[in-house]
Design a protein around this motif. Structure first.
Motif, PDB file in Angstrom:
ATOM      1  N   PRO A  89      -4.829   2.669  -6.580  1.00  0.00           N
ATOM      2  CA  PRO A  89      -3.806   2.670  -7.633  1.00  0.00           C
ATOM      3  C   PRO A  89      -2.891   1.439  -7.576  1.00  0.00           C
ATOM      4  O   PRO A  89      -2.178   1.159  -8.530  1.00  0.00           O
ATOM      5  CB  PRO A  89      -3.015   3.955  -7.356  1.00  0.00           C
ATOM      6  CG  PRO A  89      -3.275   4.287  -5.933  1.00  0.00           C
ATOM      7  CD  PRO A  89      -4.644   3.746  -5.610  1.00  0.00           C
ATOM      8  N   ARG A  90      -2.934   0.714  -6.460  1.00  0.00           N
ATOM      9  CA  ARG A  90      -2.114  -0.491  -6.320  1.00  0.00           C
ATOM     10  C   ARG A  90      -2.946  -1.753  -6.591  1.00  0.00           C
ATOM     11  O   ARG A  90      -2.501  -2.854  -6.291  1.00  0.00           O
ATOM     12  CB  ARG A  90      -1.511  -0.554  -4.902  1.00  0.00           C
ATOM     13  CG  ARG A  90      -0.576   0.592  -4.584  1.00  0.00           C
ATOM     14  CD  ARG A  90       0.786   0.451  -5.267  1.00  0.00           C
ATOM     15  NE  ARG A  90       1.445  -0.764  -4.809  1.00  0.00           N
ATOM     16  CZ  ARG A  90       2.081  -1.625  -5.610  1.00  0.00           C
ATOM     17  NH1 ARG A  90       2.129  -1.400  -6.913  1.00  0.00           N
ATOM     18  NH2 ARG A  90       2.657  -2.694  -5.120  1.00  0.00           N
TER      19      ARG A  90
ATOM     20  N   ASN B 212      -5.237  -2.817  -4.888  1.00  0.00           N
ATOM     21  CA  ASN B 212      -5.598  -3.501  -3.643  1.00  0.00           C
ATOM     22  C   ASN B 212      -7.120  -3.555  -3.521  1.00  0.00           C
ATOM     23  O   ASN B 212      -7.826  -2.809  -4.195  1.00  0.00           O
ATOM     24  CB  ASN B 212      -5.063  -2.739  -2.432  1.00  0.00           C
ATOM     25  CG  ASN B 212      -3.598  -3.036  -2.207  1.00  0.00           C
ATOM     26  OD1 ASN B 212      -3.068  -4.012  -2.738  1.00  0.00           O
ATOM     27  ND2 ASN B 212      -2.947  -2.202  -1.423  1.00  0.00           N
TER      28      ASN B 212
ATOM     29  N   PRO C 214      -9.270  -3.290  -0.282  1.00  0.00           N
ATOM     30  CA  PRO C 214      -9.513  -3.222   1.173  1.00  0.00           C
ATOM     31  C   PRO C 214     -10.810  -3.937   1.570  1.00  0.00           C
ATOM     32  O   PRO C 214     -10.861  -4.583   2.619  1.00  0.00           O
ATOM     33  CB  PRO C 214      -9.594  -1.715   1.448  1.00  0.00           C
ATOM     34  CG  PRO C 214      -8.772  -1.087   0.355  1.00  0.00           C
ATOM     35  CD  PRO C 214      -8.951  -1.964  -0.848  1.00  0.00           C
TER      36      PRO C 214
ATOM     37  N   LYS D  21      -7.732   2.567   4.833  1.00  0.00           N
ATOM     38  CA  LYS D  21      -6.274   2.671   4.669  1.00  0.00           C
ATOM     39  C   LYS D  21      -5.565   2.128   5.922  1.00  0.00           C
ATOM     40  O   LYS D  21      -4.580   1.404   5.823  1.00  0.00           O
ATOM     41  CB  LYS D  21      -5.883   4.139   4.436  1.00  0.00           C
ATOM     42  CG  LYS D  21      -4.392   4.347   4.237  1.00  0.00           C
ATOM     43  CD  LYS D  21      -4.028   5.814   4.235  1.00  0.00           C
ATOM     44  CE  LYS D  21      -4.102   6.339   5.649  1.00  0.00           C
ATOM     45  NZ  LYS D  21      -3.418   7.598   5.886  1.00  0.00           N
TER      46      LYS D  21
ATOM     47  N   CYS E 116       0.859  -1.193   0.000  1.00  0.00           N
ATOM     48  CA  CYS E 116       0.000   0.000   0.000  1.00  0.00           C
ATOM     49  C   CYS E 116       0.890   1.236   0.000  1.00  0.00           C
ATOM     50  O   CYS E 116       1.906   1.275   0.672  1.00  0.00           O
ATOM     51  CB  CYS E 116      -0.869  -0.060   1.252  1.00  0.00           C
ATOM     52  SG  CYS E 116      -1.692   1.459   1.686  1.00  0.00           S
ATOM     53  N   ILE E 117       0.487   2.253  -0.786  1.00  0.00           N
ATOM     54  CA  ILE E 117       1.297   3.478  -0.813  1.00  0.00           C
ATOM     55  C   ILE E 117       0.676   4.578   0.038  1.00  0.00           C
ATOM     56  O   ILE E 117       1.058   5.748  -0.059  1.00  0.00           O
ATOM     57  CB  ILE E 117       1.512   3.976  -2.267  1.00  0.00           C
ATOM     58  CG1 ILE E 117       0.157   4.155  -2.975  1.00  0.00           C
ATOM     59  CG2 ILE E 117       2.428   3.031  -3.052  1.00  0.00           C
ATOM     60  CD1 ILE E 117       0.239   4.867  -4.317  1.00  0.00           C
ATOM     61  N   ASN E 118      -0.292   4.201   0.873  1.00  0.00           N
ATOM     62  CA  ASN E 118      -0.873   5.155   1.821  1.00  0.00           C
ATOM     63  C   ASN E 118      -1.453   6.407   1.185  1.00  0.00           C
ATOM     64  O   ASN E 118      -1.408   7.477   1.783  1.00  0.00           O
ATOM     65  CB  ASN E 118       0.195   5.581   2.838  1.00  0.00           C
ATOM     66  CG  ASN E 118       0.222   4.624   3.997  1.00  0.00           C
ATOM     67  OD1 ASN E 118      -0.808   4.362   4.611  1.00  0.00           O
ATOM     68  ND2 ASN E 118       1.375   4.060   4.267  1.00  0.00           N
ATOM     69  N   CYS E 119      -1.970   6.259  -0.009  1.00  0.00           N
ATOM     70  CA  CYS E 119      -2.479   7.447  -0.699  1.00  0.00           C
ATOM     71  C   CYS E 119      -3.812   7.897  -0.119  1.00  0.00           C
ATOM     72  O   CYS E 119      -4.207   9.046  -0.268  1.00  0.00           O
ATOM     73  CB  CYS E 119      -2.630   7.159  -2.184  1.00  0.00           C
ATOM     74  SG  CYS E 119      -3.872   5.891  -2.530  1.00  0.00           S
ATOM     75  N   GLY E 120      -4.535   6.963   0.542  1.00  0.00           N
ATOM     76  CA  GLY E 120      -5.817   7.342   1.155  1.00  0.00           C
ATOM     77  C   GLY E 120      -6.987   7.402   0.179  1.00  0.00           C
ATOM     78  O   GLY E 120      -8.083   7.836   0.546  1.00  0.00           O
ATOM     79  N   THR E 121      -6.773   6.967  -1.042  1.00  0.00           N
ATOM     80  CA  THR E 121      -7.864   7.009  -2.030  1.00  0.00           C
ATOM     81  C   THR E 121      -9.049   6.162  -1.553  1.00  0.00           C
ATOM     82  O   THR E 121     -10.207   6.573  -1.658  1.00  0.00           O
ATOM     83  CB  THR E 121      -7.360   6.498  -3.398  1.00  0.00           C
ATOM     84  OG1 THR E 121      -6.226   7.268  -3.765  1.00  0.00           O
ATOM     85  CG2 THR E 121      -8.428   6.603  -4.465  1.00  0.00           C
ATOM     86  N   CYS E 122      -8.746   4.980  -1.031  1.00  0.00           N
ATOM     87  CA  CYS E 122      -9.825   4.095  -0.567  1.00  0.00           C
ATOM     88  C   CYS E 122     -10.670   4.798   0.489  1.00  0.00           C
ATOM     89  O   CYS E 122     -11.899   4.728   0.471  1.00  0.00           O
ATOM     90  CB  CYS E 122      -9.273   2.772  -0.040  1.00  0.00           C
ATOM     91  SG  CYS E 122      -7.947   2.942   1.157  1.00  0.00           S
TER      92      CYS E 122
ATOM     93  N   VAL F  66      -5.568  -1.694   6.051  1.00  0.00           N
ATOM     94  CA  VAL F  66      -4.542  -2.259   5.165  1.00  0.00           C
ATOM     95  C   VAL F  66      -3.167  -2.130   5.825  1.00  0.00           C
ATOM     96  O   VAL F  66      -2.360  -3.056   5.837  1.00  0.00           O
ATOM     97  CB  VAL F  66      -4.591  -1.551   3.782  1.00  0.00           C
ATOM     98  CG1 VAL F  66      -3.414  -1.951   2.918  1.00  0.00           C
ATOM     99  CG2 VAL F  66      -5.906  -1.878   3.080  1.00  0.00           C
TER     100      VAL F  66
HETATM  101  S1  SF4 Z   1      -6.169   3.190  -2.134  1.00  0.00           S
HETATM  102 FE1  SF4 Z   1      -4.796   1.384  -2.144  1.00  0.00          FE
HETATM  103  S2  SF4 Z   1      -2.712   2.196  -2.046  1.00  0.00           S
HETATM  104 FE2  SF4 Z   1      -4.107   3.898  -1.487  1.00  0.00          FE
HETATM  105  S3  SF4 Z   1      -4.245   3.754   0.791  1.00  0.00           S
HETATM  106 FE3  SF4 Z   1      -5.940   2.521  -0.020  1.00  0.00          FE
HETATM  107  S4  SF4 Z   1      -5.116   0.408  -0.141  1.00  0.00           S
HETATM  108 FE4  SF4 Z   1      -3.361   1.814   0.059  1.00  0.00          FE
END
Ligand code: SF4
Ligand code: SF4
Lengths: 357, 231
Positions: B79-80, B82, B84, B42, B21-27, B45
């Motif tokens: 973007p990865r 993933n 969640p 986030k 996870c790149i911790n972008c917080g999109t989820c 994850v």
């Molecule tokens: S959207 Fe994906 S990459 Fe970004 S915080 Fe959530 S799990 Fe991590």
């Protein structure tokens, strides 16, 4: 603009839909709340378009709602679905149509998992044999009922008696399209148009003469959330998310909301009633009325001239009459709540703040 | 790497749904649960990726994992790639397997869900059925819902349903041999064992809380106590 490049990108989101010989799996939610929509759907495809559409009475729920409420293992749903495939094989069909979006998502996910993990599919073959002495092969095509309405949109439009045009102004009706999350958010490439720009309902609405409303929360979940609605203590989650969508669409004055998921349909309909009764607010452009919420099957049937009460539109809480009047649909007001042969069934109680006819 | 983490990773949904996870917080930004509850996919994850068993066990015993609505909106946007929402399903599965679900208010609701939904499947062949979906427990069904319930057979007959009868059609009576198939499927796939486990652990918890089974059902179905909301 690089037209070829665009075509290539979008080719991923085209969905091949076969033209005949379908096997039908019903939706638990639709059967409870809008059974007329399922009957109209089968009637349109069978009798208006002359296609072979088979229903085996031995099919059951897929168990999708129980699975997404975390009460059953995935193997249970996989094996129930394998049994439905077996019934399809036995009847001689290869094209599987589901009416529920939760079910469509689960079927898609399961077929994908089997593709990537053949050992899991092999295990399900064993489990199905052990439980039911049945074998199965996977369908060639998997469709949601809204895929079918999209596929047949030009045929529906050819037979349109009441297109999605306001007969008083001559303007296209403004239609909010709400797509159930599990239709394309998990596997965008298995849908018509993908998850970001799904075409399945927008394409149908445009073919029937309406215009599609783009509003900020267009892709936001209806708020079902499985356990978040089913358990009474959590239900505020569901109401809050629906409320967010209505507040966002309100400035665009939609005439109609079209859905492909029977669950979303129920929530967008019933929570309007709850919002009206708890806060006094209604969202329809006719004062005291809500915005009618119809499924892709109901909209198609209405456009084709099916009687609204034969279709079961009286089972929605939000009155559909403002929409019928805009479309110029001929209907008998006095028959709305009557039973077979005009049997008197009384009428529902009138809510304080939102009209039901 | 902890044992609980290893067990979690054996779930195919986690293998498919969890990359760095790149911790972008999109989820979290698109999550309908994150707006309503004190919930942040986030962080879920992140905790799983620490591989720290103590932290994962805390999660399995908490309300947090029960806040998600499994809409899978996060899956589309990560973007990865993933998922969640799938990580949540794997965590909930493990929380039930290890018996931790009874430790949280929201986890205890599994009792009501399992009883109603699996009861519907095994008794009627449907996830939702008019015999158990009642206006009293669902007042949002509305005045029209109440009218439908009061005239059930007549309304279903009017709109072409086949309620309670044999043959095809909406709400047809599911044949005994199909119900028997469902029961056997539940038995061989671990469905029955899961339901029994939820019921047995819930009965034990009810006893601990000094409640009868019925009182426990009403408590988990109707009541909310903790600080759940994101205000
Ligand atoms: S959207 Fe994906 S990459 Fe970004 S915080 Fe959530 S799990 Fe991590
Ligand atoms: S699946 Fe769960 S975590 Fe993902 S967006 Fe939906 S509610 Fe949030």
């Amino acid at each position: 603009m690089n037209y070829e490049g665009k075509k290539r990108i979008w080719s991923e989101f085209q969905k091949e839909i076969p033209d005949d010989r379908y096997f039908y799996a019903r939706s638990c939610i639709r059967q409870n709340f809008n059974p007329g929509a399922e009957q109209a759907f089968l009637d349109i495809v069978r009798n208006r378009f002359g296609k072979d559409f088979y229903e085996d009475p031995l099919h059951t729920t897929c168990g999708g709602i129980a699975y997404h409420s975390d009460t059953t293992p995935e193997e249970t749903s996989m094996t129930i679905i394998a049994r439905q495939f077996s019934l399809m094989n036995q009847a001689g069909y290869r094209n599987f149509v589901v009416s529920c979006v939760t079910s469509f998502g689960l079927h898609t996910e399961i077929l994908q998992t089997w593709e990537e993990h053949p050992e899991i599919e092999a295990k399900i073959h064993e489990l199905l044999w052990k439980a039911c002495k049945r074998e199965f092969t996977k369908p060639d095509f998997l469709m949601h009922s809204s895929d079918m309405m999209y596929h047949y949109r030009f045929l529906i439009s050819e037979q349109a008696r009441y297109p999605l045009i306001n007969v008083h102004t001559g303007e296209p009706l403004k239609v909010v399209e709400h797509i159930g999350c599990h239709y394309s958010k998990i596997f965008p490439s298995k849908s018509v148009g993908g998850a970001e720009y799904p075409r399945v309902l927008a394409g149908l609405v445009e073919a029937l003469g309406g215009s599609v409303v783009d509003y900020p929360e267009r892709r936001h979940c209806c708020g079902f959330g499985f356990r978040q609605y089913l358990v009474k203590a959590n239900r505020g989650y569901s109401l809050t998310n629906t409320y967010k969508k209505f507040e966002s669409m309100e400035p665009f004055h939609p005439d109609l909301i079209i859905t492909n998921c029977p669950g979303c349909n129920y929530f967008l309909d019933r929570w309007q009633y709850v919002i009206a009764e708890t806060s006094g607010k209604t969202y329809g452009d006719t004062p005291g009325y809500g915005i009618p919420v119809l499924s892709s099957e109901e909209v198609s049937a209405l456009v084709m001239g099916y009687d609204p009460w034969d279709l079961g539109l009286q089972m929605h809480q939000v009155a559909v009459e403002p929409l019928l009047d805009k479309m110029g649909v001929q209907y008998d007001k006095s028959r709305k709540y009557k039973g077979v042969g005009g049997k008197d069934l009384g009428i529902p109680a009138s809510p304080a703040n939102i009209r039901i006819f | 790497m902890g044992k609980i983490y290893e067990r979690l990773m054996s779930d195919v949904r986690l293998q498919e749904g969890l990359k760095a996870c790149i911790n972008c917080g999109t989820c979290t930004a698109v999550c309908p649960a994150a707006e309503f509850y004190r919930y942040n996919p986030k962080n879920i994850v992140n905790i799983v990726q620490t591989q720290d068993d103590d932290e994962i066990i805390k999660l399995l015993k908490s309300d947090t994992i029960w806040y998600c609505g499994e809409c899978m909106s996060c899956v589309t946007r990560c973007p990865r790639t993933n998922a969640p929402g799938q990580v949540i399903i794997a965590l909930r599965t493990l929380s039930v397997e290890l018996g931790y679900f009874v430790e949280s208010e929201k986890g205890r609701q599994q009792y009501a869900l399992a009883k109603v939904l699996c009861g519907n499947i095994l008794n009627y062949g449907y996830c939702v059925h008019p015999e158990t979906f009642k206006y009293a427990a669902h007042p949002e069904y509305g005045t029209v819902g109440k009218w439908i319930e009061d005239h059930l057979q007549d309304v279903y007959d009017r709109v072409g349903a086949n309620y309670g009868k044999s043959g095809p059609g909406p709400l047809r009576k599911i044949a005994p041999e199909s119900l028997e198939d469902l029961r056997k499927i539940f038995d061989v796939t671990g469905g029955s064992a899961r339901v029994e486990k939820i019921k047995a652990l819930s009965r034990k918890k009810a006893e601990e809380m000094g409640l009868s089974e019925e009182e426990y059902f009403n408590e988990v179905f109707n009541e909310t106590h903790g600080e759940h909301l994101n205000q």
